[in-house]
Design a protein around this motif. Structure first.
Motif, PDB file in Angstrom:
ATOM      1  N   ARG A  19       0.837  -1.200   0.000  1.00 21.20           N
ATOM      2  CA  ARG A  19       0.000   0.000   0.000  1.00 21.20           C
ATOM      3  C   ARG A  19       0.875   1.254   0.000  1.00 21.20           C
ATOM      4  NH1 ARG A  19       0.050  -2.168   5.097  1.00 21.20           N
ATOM      5  NH2 ARG A  19       0.608  -0.768   6.820  1.00 21.20           N
ATOM      6  N   VAL A  20       0.206   2.404  -0.102  1.00 17.33           N
ATOM      7  CA  VAL A  20       0.885   3.688  -0.076  1.00 17.33           C
ATOM      8  C   VAL A  20       0.414   4.460   1.144  1.00 17.33           C
ATOM      9  CG1 VAL A  20       1.206   5.894  -1.243  1.00 17.33           C
ATOM     10  CG2 VAL A  20       1.130   3.783  -2.579  1.00 17.33           C
ATOM     11  N   GLU A  21       1.391   4.957   1.939  1.00 22.44           N
ATOM     12  CA  GLU A  21       1.097   5.756   3.122  1.00 22.44           C
ATOM     13  C   GLU A  21       2.018   6.962   3.138  1.00 22.44           C
ATOM     14  OE1 GLU A  21       1.574   3.525   6.678  1.00 22.44           O
ATOM     15  OE2 GLU A  21      -0.175   2.249   6.359  1.00 22.44           O
ATOM     16  N   ASP A  22       1.429   8.163   3.165  1.00 21.10           N
ATOM     17  CA  ASP A  22       2.225   9.391   3.282  1.00 21.10           C
ATOM     18  C   ASP A  22       3.357   9.444   2.261  1.00 21.10           C
ATOM     19  OD1 ASP A  22       0.637  10.094   5.463  1.00 21.10           O
ATOM     20  OD2 ASP A  22       1.948   9.025   6.862  1.00 21.10           O
ATOM     21  N   GLN A  23       3.012   9.193   1.008  1.00 21.20           N
ATOM     22  CA  GLN A  23       3.980   9.247  -0.095  1.00 21.20           C
ATOM     23  C   GLN A  23       5.106   8.234   0.071  1.00 21.20           C
ATOM     24  OE1 GLN A  23       3.497  11.127  -2.945  1.00 21.20           O
ATOM     25  NE2 GLN A  23       1.502  11.357  -1.933  1.00 21.20           N
TER      26      GLN A  23
END
Length: 348
Positions: A286-290
């Motif tokens: 996943r993607v979190e805070d770039q």
């Protein structure tokens, strides 16, 4: 007996005895001069006590560092702060520079402010630490260079195997097919049929070898597809079921970062297969805070992360790959509690 000795002596144990038997250097600075020092301090800079007593700071401190020392003395005399702990530079009698770890404190000596310090020669320790740091940096650079070269070789070999060897085998299959069409002898028909089947098996094997060297999904699709393909192959080999959650957004990374993340995942999955004895494997991407976040967890036997074992080089390799792309790799595990690998890496 000096006022300083009179003020600091201990019952039944003269100050002089305590100070002179200390393995650390003791000194007192007042009016820009060493008004007192023990034999250990004098030896650090290559003098006797008699020679060192009364010497100025300029005689014991390298010229380019003198003002730094004076400013620190002024700060302590002004009690801003009254005590300091740092590594300073001393000028040895032979002209060499010695590194000294000192702890200096404001005191009153003969009724006037002064600075008393305790010093230890740490020249060899500091230089050894610097050499160790350089060695680590060189090893990290070598590891990065080796990994990049290995990836380049894998890519070249994968292309050669797929394009060159695969093309040659395809040509053989086509020629065998033409021979089969023209053959009237049943025995020749059977031989060519067997040759065609064997050639196709070899083509399939070549494709598998090429994919193992460099998954085509990394270059033509995306990371999530490559992870899914690797997990399916893992389940076929091991019989261990898996779950993959890539979320709604497929992360996009530079090619070098994509390769590093994939290799970290691949090594982690290899460790699961070899060591964990797991009955299930889960993966999230996943993607979190770039940042890309990859997690790989299993319900296997786990291990003590602080104990050296046969997989230590694999773990080191994963951490170095993560460091090379500005990422952070964390591995949480304990005996009987499974293992969780968590990678965070910038998207750009």
């Amino acid at each position: 007996m000096t006022d300083f000795e009179r003020d600091t002596r201990l019952p039944d144990m003269p100050f002089h005895t305590i100070v002179e038997q200390m393995v650390a250097g003791i000194y007192v600075i007042q009016d820009d001069c060493f008004v007192y020092c023990n034999a250990t301090w004098a030896a650090i800079v290559g003098y006797t006590v008699q020679e060192a007593t009364g010497m100025s700071l300029a005689q014991m401190v390298p010229p380019d560092f003198l003002e730094v020392v004076r400013s620190r003395i002024r700060a302590r005399l002004a009690q801003q702060p009254p005590s300091m702990h740092f590594i300073t530079r001393g000028l040895h009698r032979d002209g060499s520079v010695r590194l000294v770890e000192v702890h200096g404190t404001r005191i009153t000596y003969r009724g006037r402010p002064a600075v008393m310090g305790v010093g230890v020669d740490v020249t060899d320790r500091v230089r050894n630490e610097e050499e160790l740091k350089r060695s680590r940096e060189q090893l990290q650079a070598l590891a990065a260079y080796t990994a990049n070269k290995l990836e380049e070789q894998r890519l070249a070999m994968a292309r050669d195997v797929h394009d060159v060897l695969g093309g040659m085998l395809t040509s053989i299959k086509m020629d065998a097919t033409r021979i089969q069409r023209r053959a009237e002898n049943p025995e020749m028909q059977a031989l060519t049929q067997g040759l065609i089947a064997l050639t196709q098996q070899t083509i399939d094997t070549v494709k598998q070898i090429s994919e193992a060297l460099r998954p085509s999904a990394l270059d033509h699709l995306d990371l999530s597809v490559a992870l899914a393909n690797e997990l399916r192959a893992f389940t076929r080999r091991s019989g261990v079921p898996h779950a993959l959650d890539t979320g709604a957004t497929t992360p996009r990374l530079p090619p070098r970062h994509t390769t590093a993340v994939y290799r970290i995942f691949q090594e982690g999955l290899t460790n699961v297969s070899r060591h964990s004895g797991a009955s299930h494997v889960g993966v999230t991407l996943r993607v979190e805070d770039q940042q890309l976040v990859l997690e790989l967890h299993d319900d296997g036997r786990g291990f003590d992360t602080g104990a050296p074992d046969g997989s230590a080089l694999g773990l080191l390799s994963m951490r170095e790959r993560a460091r090379e792309i500005g990422g952070e790799l964390r591995i949480d595990s304990a005996p009987g509690r499974g293992t969780r690998l968590r990678l965070r890496a910038p998207l750009l």
